[in-house]
Scaffold this active site. Structure first.
Site, PDB file in Angstrom:
ATOM      1  N   HIS A  17       0.842  -1.201   0.000  1.00 26.21           N
ATOM      2  CA  HIS A  17       0.000   0.000   0.000  1.00 26.21           C
ATOM      3  C   HIS A  17       0.881   1.256   0.000  1.00 26.21           C
ATOM      4  CE1 HIS A  17      -3.077  -2.596   2.366  1.00 26.21           C
ATOM      5  NE2 HIS A  17      -3.575  -2.432   1.162  1.00 26.21           N
ATOM      6  N   LYS A  41     -16.203  -7.237   7.130  1.00 23.79           N
ATOM      7  CA  LYS A  41     -14.946  -7.994   7.014  1.00 23.79           C
ATOM      8  C   LYS A  41     -14.331  -8.273   8.383  1.00 23.79           C
ATOM      9  CE  LYS A  41     -12.914  -7.094   2.445  1.00 23.79           C
ATOM     10  NZ  LYS A  41     -11.714  -6.549   1.785  1.00 23.79           N
ATOM     11  N   ARG A  90      -1.892  -6.106  -8.025  1.00 20.01           N
ATOM     12  CA  ARG A  90      -0.748  -6.958  -7.698  1.00 20.01           C
ATOM     13  C   ARG A  90      -0.517  -8.015  -8.759  1.00 20.01           C
ATOM     14  NH1 ARG A  90      -3.134  -7.887  -1.873  1.00 20.01           N
ATOM     15  NH2 ARG A  90      -4.927  -7.503  -3.175  1.00 20.01           N
ATOM     16  N   SER A 128      -2.758  -7.630   3.324  1.00 21.52           N
ATOM     17  CA  SER A 128      -3.021  -7.393   4.750  1.00 21.52           C
ATOM     18  C   SER A 128      -3.429  -8.708   5.419  1.00 21.52           C
ATOM     19  CB  SER A 128      -4.140  -6.375   4.924  1.00 21.52           C
ATOM     20  OG  SER A 128      -3.784  -5.151   4.357  1.00 21.52           O
TER      21      SER A 128
HETATM   22  P1  ADP Z   1      -9.835  -3.759  -0.197  1.00 25.82           P
HETATM   23  O1  ADP Z   1     -10.592  -4.297   0.970  1.00 25.82           O
HETATM   24  O2  ADP Z   1     -10.498  -2.607  -0.885  1.00 25.82           O
HETATM   25  O3  ADP Z   1      -9.292  -4.789  -1.154  1.00 25.82           O
HETATM   26  P2  ADP Z   1      -7.121  -3.445   0.681  1.00 25.82           P
HETATM   27  O4  ADP Z   1      -6.645  -2.640   1.829  1.00 25.82           O
HETATM   28  O5  ADP Z   1      -6.926  -4.908   0.754  1.00 25.82           O
HETATM   29  O6  ADP Z   1      -8.617  -3.044   0.515  1.00 25.82           O
HETATM   30  O7  ADP Z   1      -6.481  -2.883  -0.649  1.00 25.82           O
HETATM   31  C1  ADP Z   1      -6.668  -1.558  -1.086  1.00 25.82           C
HETATM   32  C2  ADP Z   1      -6.103  -1.419  -2.476  1.00 25.82           C
HETATM   33  O8  ADP Z   1      -4.701  -1.633  -2.422  1.00 25.82           O
HETATM   34  C3  ADP Z   1      -6.635  -2.417  -3.496  1.00 25.82           C
HETATM   35  O9  ADP Z   1      -6.679  -1.777  -4.753  1.00 25.82           O
HETATM   36  C4  ADP Z   1      -5.596  -3.509  -3.500  1.00 25.82           C
HETATM   37  O10 ADP Z   1      -5.563  -4.191  -4.743  1.00 25.82           O
HETATM   38  C5  ADP Z   1      -4.346  -2.696  -3.282  1.00 25.82           C
HETATM   39  N1  ADP Z   1      -3.287  -3.471  -2.663  1.00 25.82           N
HETATM   40  C6  ADP Z   1      -3.338  -4.296  -1.608  1.00 25.82           C
HETATM   41  N2  ADP Z   1      -2.149  -4.856  -1.341  1.00 25.82           N
HETATM   42  C7  ADP Z   1      -1.305  -4.362  -2.277  1.00 25.82           C
HETATM   43  C8  ADP Z   1       0.074  -4.579  -2.586  1.00 25.82           C
HETATM   44  N3  ADP Z   1       0.827  -5.439  -1.909  1.00 25.82           N
HETATM   45  N4  ADP Z   1       0.588  -3.907  -3.623  1.00 25.82           N
HETATM   46  C9  ADP Z   1      -0.186  -3.064  -4.351  1.00 25.82           C
HETATM   47  N5  ADP Z   1      -1.462  -2.830  -4.142  1.00 25.82           N
HETATM   48  C10 ADP Z   1      -2.031  -3.473  -3.116  1.00 25.82           C
END
Ligand code: ADP
Length: 169
Positions: A17, A41, A90, A128
């Site tokens: 992130h 969630k 990703r 996460s």
């Molecule tokens: P959500 O519940 O909306 O998926 P996340 O916090 O898991 O929320 O992810 C938010 C955004 O960040 C999403 O677009 C996800 O694809 C992206 N994201 C999550 N992990 C990574 C990572 N390791 N690298 C790049 N983008 C990521």
């Protein structure tokens, strides 16, 4: 003033992130990290805790803020006077869901553009969910999350923050 919203659960913020936030902060005047409540969630951290972790990890950037949000993303984006939404990609597995959501958001408000950003290749396996699982089982997550997040995870799971062995051991 070019403003972009980066929405997500951020439960908690990972280095993946953060990598996306740093890239967005170079392209836009203002980056709003919109922390979704996501009660369904069953998040580990409250929205306030997740925002505080984002603030702590992005202090050096100067044009990033974190806010909790609930409701329809396009309404939120308009309310922030933002022009675009950032999402991270990703792998191909992210694509289908993200593509569908981007097109639905465009249908709801065609002025809101979705921009996809890819993290540094070493972060493509990070999520996460995995980070929480490793921390819960007592594993070392320091390569995967900012320092303040590592400390918060250790506190949540009642563990001592792991210390790296001295080089040469
Ligand atoms: P959500 O519940 O909306 O998926 P996340 O916090 O898991 O929320 O992810 C938010 C955004 O960040 C999403 O677009 C996800 O694809 C992206 N994201 C999550 N992990 C990574 C990572 N390791 N690298 C790049 N983008 C990521």
């Amino acid at each position: 003033m070019r403003t972009v919203v980066y929405p997500g659960s951020f439960d908690p913020l990972t280095n993946g992130h953060l990598d996306v936030i740093e890239r967005a902060a170079r392209l836009f005047d203002r980056v709003i990290v919109a922390v979704a409540q996501n009660a369904e969630k069953a998040p580990l951290f409250t929205p306030e805790e997740r925002c505080a972790l984002v603030v702590g990890a992005t202090r050096q950037l100067g044009n990033v803020e974190a806010r909790a949000f609930d409701g329809l993303l396009v309404d939120y984006v308009r309310g922030c006077d933002a022009q675009a939404v950032i999402r991270g990609l990703r792998a191909v597995s992210d694509f289908e869901f993200e593509f569908q959501m981007a097109l639905m958001n465009r249908k709801l408000d065609e002025r809101v553009e979705t921009i996809f950003m890819m993290p540094k290749d070493t972060y493509t396996f990070l999520s996460s969910r995995l980070v929480k699982e490793i921390a819960r089982l007592g594993g070392d997550v320091r390569d995967f999350v900012p320092k303040n997040v590592g400390k918060a995870l250790a506190k949540k799971f009642g563990a001592e923050p792991v210390r790296r062995p001295a080089k040469g051991n």
